[in-house]
Design a protein around this motif. Sequence first.
Motif, PDB file in Angstrom:
ATOM      1  N   GLY A  88      60.691  46.782  45.821  1.00 44.45           N
ATOM      2  CA  GLY A  88      61.573  46.528  44.684  1.00 44.45           C
ATOM      3  C   GLY A  88      62.006  45.090  44.595  1.00 44.45           C
ATOM      4  N   ILE A  89      63.300  44.879  44.344  1.00 42.48           N
ATOM      5  CA  ILE A  89      63.859  43.548  44.143  1.00 42.48           C
ATOM      6  C   ILE A  89      64.578  43.089  45.403  1.00 42.48           C
ATOM      7  CG2 ILE A  89      65.362  42.120  42.727  1.00 42.48           C
ATOM      8  CD1 ILE A  89      63.003  43.312  41.209  1.00 42.48           C
ATOM      9  N   THR A  90      64.187  41.924  45.913  1.00 44.25           N
ATOM     10  CA  THR A  90      64.894  41.307  47.038  1.00 44.25           C
ATOM     11  C   THR A  90      66.062  40.504  46.478  1.00 44.25           C
ATOM     12  OG1 THR A  90      62.966  41.213  48.480  1.00 44.25           O
ATOM     13  CG2 THR A  90      64.712  39.613  48.890  1.00 44.25           C
ATOM     14  N   LYS A  91      67.261  40.750  47.003  1.00 39.83           N
ATOM     15  CA  LYS A  91      68.484  40.161  46.450  1.00 39.83           C
ATOM     16  C   LYS A  91      69.159  39.287  47.496  1.00 39.83           C
ATOM     17  CE  LYS A  91      68.980  44.301  43.604  1.00 39.83           C
ATOM     18  NZ  LYS A  91      69.853  45.400  43.156  1.00 39.83           N
ATOM     19  N   LEU A  92      69.064  37.984  47.289  1.00 40.21           N
ATOM     20  CA  LEU A  92      69.646  37.010  48.209  1.00 40.21           C
ATOM     21  C   LEU A  92      70.711  36.191  47.499  1.00 40.21           C
ATOM     22  CD1 LEU A  92      66.370  35.725  49.928  1.00 40.21           C
ATOM     23  CD2 LEU A  92      67.941  37.485  50.754  1.00 40.21           C
ATOM     24  N   GLY A  93      71.491  35.481  48.280  1.00 36.20           N
ATOM     25  CA  GLY A  93      72.513  34.600  47.724  1.00 36.20           C
ATOM     26  C   GLY A  93      72.737  33.414  48.637  1.00 36.20           C
ATOM     27  N   GLY A  94      73.459  32.427  48.125  1.00 34.94           N
ATOM     28  CA  GLY A  94      73.768  31.230  48.903  1.00 34.94           C
ATOM     29  C   GLY A  94      75.254  30.926  48.890  1.00 34.94           C
ATOM     30  N   ARG A  95      75.798  30.609  50.077  1.00 37.64           N
ATOM     31  CA  ARG A  95      77.203  30.232  50.207  1.00 37.64           C
ATOM     32  C   ARG A  95      77.299  29.029  51.135  1.00 37.64           C
ATOM     33  NH1 ARG A  95      80.493  35.948  51.152  1.00 37.64           N
ATOM     34  NH2 ARG A  95      82.263  34.616  50.620  1.00 37.64           N
ATOM     35  N   ASN A  96      78.268  28.170  50.879  1.00 40.61           N
ATOM     36  CA  ASN A  96      78.591  27.157  51.867  1.00 40.61           C
ATOM     37  C   ASN A  96      79.246  27.840  53.057  1.00 40.61           C
ATOM     38  OD1 ASN A  96      80.832  25.097  53.021  1.00 40.61           O
ATOM     39  ND2 ASN A  96      79.058  23.959  52.258  1.00 40.61           N
ATOM     40  N   SER A  97      79.015  27.331  54.262  1.00 38.74           N
ATOM     41  CA  SER A  97      79.514  28.019  55.460  1.00 38.74           C
ATOM     42  C   SER A  97      81.037  28.120  55.501  1.00 38.74           C
ATOM     43  CB  SER A  97      78.997  27.321  56.720  1.00 38.74           C
ATOM     44  OG  SER A  97      79.370  25.956  56.753  1.00 38.74           O
ATOM     45  N   ARG A  98      81.750  27.189  54.889  1.00 37.07           N
ATOM     46  CA  ARG A  98      83.212  27.310  54.820  1.00 37.07           C
ATOM     47  C   ARG A  98      83.599  28.553  54.011  1.00 37.07           C
ATOM     48  NH1 ARG A  98      87.378  23.703  57.170  1.00 37.07           N
ATOM     49  NH2 ARG A  98      86.086  22.592  58.677  1.00 37.07           N
ATOM     50  N   ASP A  99      82.818  28.819  52.980  1.00 39.36           N
ATOM     51  CA  ASP A  99      83.038  30.016  52.179  1.00 39.36           C
ATOM     52  C   ASP A  99      82.653  31.267  52.962  1.00 39.36           C
ATOM     53  OD1 ASP A  99      83.342  31.836  50.078  1.00 39.36           O
ATOM     54  OD2 ASP A  99      81.415  31.319  49.173  1.00 39.36           O
ATOM     55  N   THR A 100      81.486  31.242  53.601  1.00 38.52           N
ATOM     56  CA  THR A 100      81.033  32.399  54.385  1.00 38.52           C
ATOM     57  C   THR A 100      82.041  32.751  55.477  1.00 38.52           C
ATOM     58  OG1 THR A 100      78.762  31.586  54.089  1.00 38.52           O
ATOM     59  CG2 THR A 100      79.093  33.360  55.680  1.00 38.52           C
ATOM     60  N   THR A 126      81.162  19.108  57.730  1.00 43.60           N
ATOM     61  CA  THR A 126      79.968  19.383  58.552  1.00 43.60           C
ATOM     62  C   THR A 126      79.582  20.860  58.424  1.00 43.60           C
ATOM     63  OG1 THR A 126      80.764  17.712  60.103  1.00 43.60           O
ATOM     64  CG2 THR A 126      78.885  19.035  60.794  1.00 43.60           C
ATOM     65  N   THR A 127      79.002  21.203  57.305  1.00 45.91           N
ATOM     66  CA  THR A 127      78.762  22.593  56.950  1.00 45.91           C
ATOM     67  C   THR A 127      77.268  22.928  56.901  1.00 45.91           C
ATOM     68  OG1 THR A 127      78.797  22.028  54.590  1.00 45.91           O
ATOM     69  CG2 THR A 127      80.888  22.680  55.615  1.00 45.91           C
ATOM     70  N   THR A 128      76.993  24.201  56.652  1.00 46.55           N
ATOM     71  CA  THR A 128      75.616  24.660  56.449  1.00 46.55           C
ATOM     72  C   THR A 128      75.529  25.410  55.123  1.00 46.55           C
ATOM     73  OG1 THR A 128      75.998  26.754  57.620  1.00 46.55           O
ATOM     74  CG2 THR A 128      75.169  24.891  58.914  1.00 46.55           C
ATOM     75  N   TYR A 129      74.314  25.461  54.604  1.00 40.64           N
ATOM     76  CA  TYR A 129      74.007  26.346  53.477  1.00 40.64           C
ATOM     77  C   TYR A 129      73.569  27.672  54.082  1.00 40.64           C
ATOM     78  CZ  TYR A 129      71.646  28.382  49.448  1.00 40.64           C
ATOM     79  OH  TYR A 129      71.253  29.226  48.446  1.00 40.64           O
ATOM     80  N   ASP A 130      74.266  28.747  53.742  1.00 38.50           N
ATOM     81  CA  ASP A 130      74.009  30.052  54.337  1.00 38.50           C
ATOM     82  C   ASP A 130      73.315  30.975  53.341  1.00 38.50           C
ATOM     83  OD1 ASP A 130      75.308  29.173  56.600  1.00 38.50           O
ATOM     84  OD2 ASP A 130      77.188  30.220  56.163  1.00 38.50           O
ATOM     85  N   VAL A 131      72.222  31.590  53.775  1.00 38.70           N
ATOM     86  CA  VAL A 131      71.535  32.591  52.969  1.00 38.70           C
ATOM     87  C   VAL A 131      72.090  33.965  53.346  1.00 38.70           C
ATOM     88  CG1 VAL A 131      69.319  33.609  52.343  1.00 38.70           C
ATOM     89  CG2 VAL A 131      69.454  31.173  52.889  1.00 38.70           C
ATOM     90  N   VAL A 132      72.574  34.688  52.348  1.00 34.16           N
ATOM     91  CA  VAL A 132      73.175  36.005  52.562  1.00 34.16           C
ATOM     92  C   VAL A 132      72.567  36.992  51.567  1.00 34.16           C
ATOM     93  CG1 VAL A 132      75.333  35.003  53.398  1.00 34.16           C
ATOM     94  CG2 VAL A 132      75.075  35.506  50.950  1.00 34.16           C
TER      95      VAL A 132
END
Length: 240
Positions: free
Chosen positions: A201-213, A142-148
Motif C-alpha cells: 500500500g502507501i508508505t507514510k513518512l514524515g520529517g521533524r526537527n529533533s527539538r520537535d521530536t 545542533t539538531t538532526t532531521y528525524d524521519v518518523v
Amino acid sequence: TESGIVKQRKLKESPQLALLQTLAHVIRVSTKDNPIGRVIKGKVGSTTSTFFPDADVESTSVDGQLDIETATWAGSHDAAAGDVARPSGATLSTRARLLAGNYFISRDIYLFDTSGIGSGQQVDSATLSLAGTGTVENNVDTTTYDVVASTPASNTDLVAGDFDQLGTTVFGEFAVSGWNQTADTYNDITLTNTSAISVTGITKLGGRNSRDTDNVAPTGDNSIDSRSADTAGTTSDPKL
C-alpha cells in the motif's frame, strides 16, 4: 560409457558449477514487463525500486508541510492542529524555531505508493532522499532531521488537523550540520528501521526537527528547506 558417467558426475559436483548456479539466481534483471525492478513471483533474488510522491493533483500519494506559531513551546508542540497545511508548495521546511518570543514548528509529510513491491516481499534496506533548495540551513541547537511515521487523514491531501499525526519513533536521522544546501542536490537518509515501509500500500513518512521530536524548546532557529514533488520536473523530488 563408464568414463562418461564419471565425467558427468564430477561436473555436477563441481564447486564452480554450484557457484554459477547460485549467481544465476541473484542477478538483478530489469525488463519491459518488470519496469520497477520488482522481484518476480517464483524467482529468487533482490531488486532496488524507487518511489516518489505525486505532484498536485495527487492520485495516490501526497507530500507537504504543516506550520504553527504560538507564544509558548507547549502551545506549538502539543497543538492538535496547525495554523496551515501546504500540500502543494514547491519548497518544504522542517523547523523548530524561537523568534521574537514566538515558537515556530514546521513538520513535513511524505507519502509513497509502494504497493508495487508486492505481498510477501521483504524490505532489506531503505533510503529517503531530499534535495536542497539553495537556502542556508540553520542549526543553533545542533539538531538532526528525524524521519518518523505519519498518519494523515487522506493519502492525497493534507489539512491543518494532520499536524499532530507524526510519530516520535525515529526511523532515520540526518545531522543538520551536514545538510547539503546546494540546489537540487540530494541528501540521503538511511532508514535504520524499515518497519514503516508498506509492500502492499502507501508508505507514510514524515520529517521533524529533533527539538520537535524530543519535545525540547529551541533557543533559536533550527531548520532545513527541501524540494517537494511540486517542484517543476522530477529530478529533485523526494524519493524513497
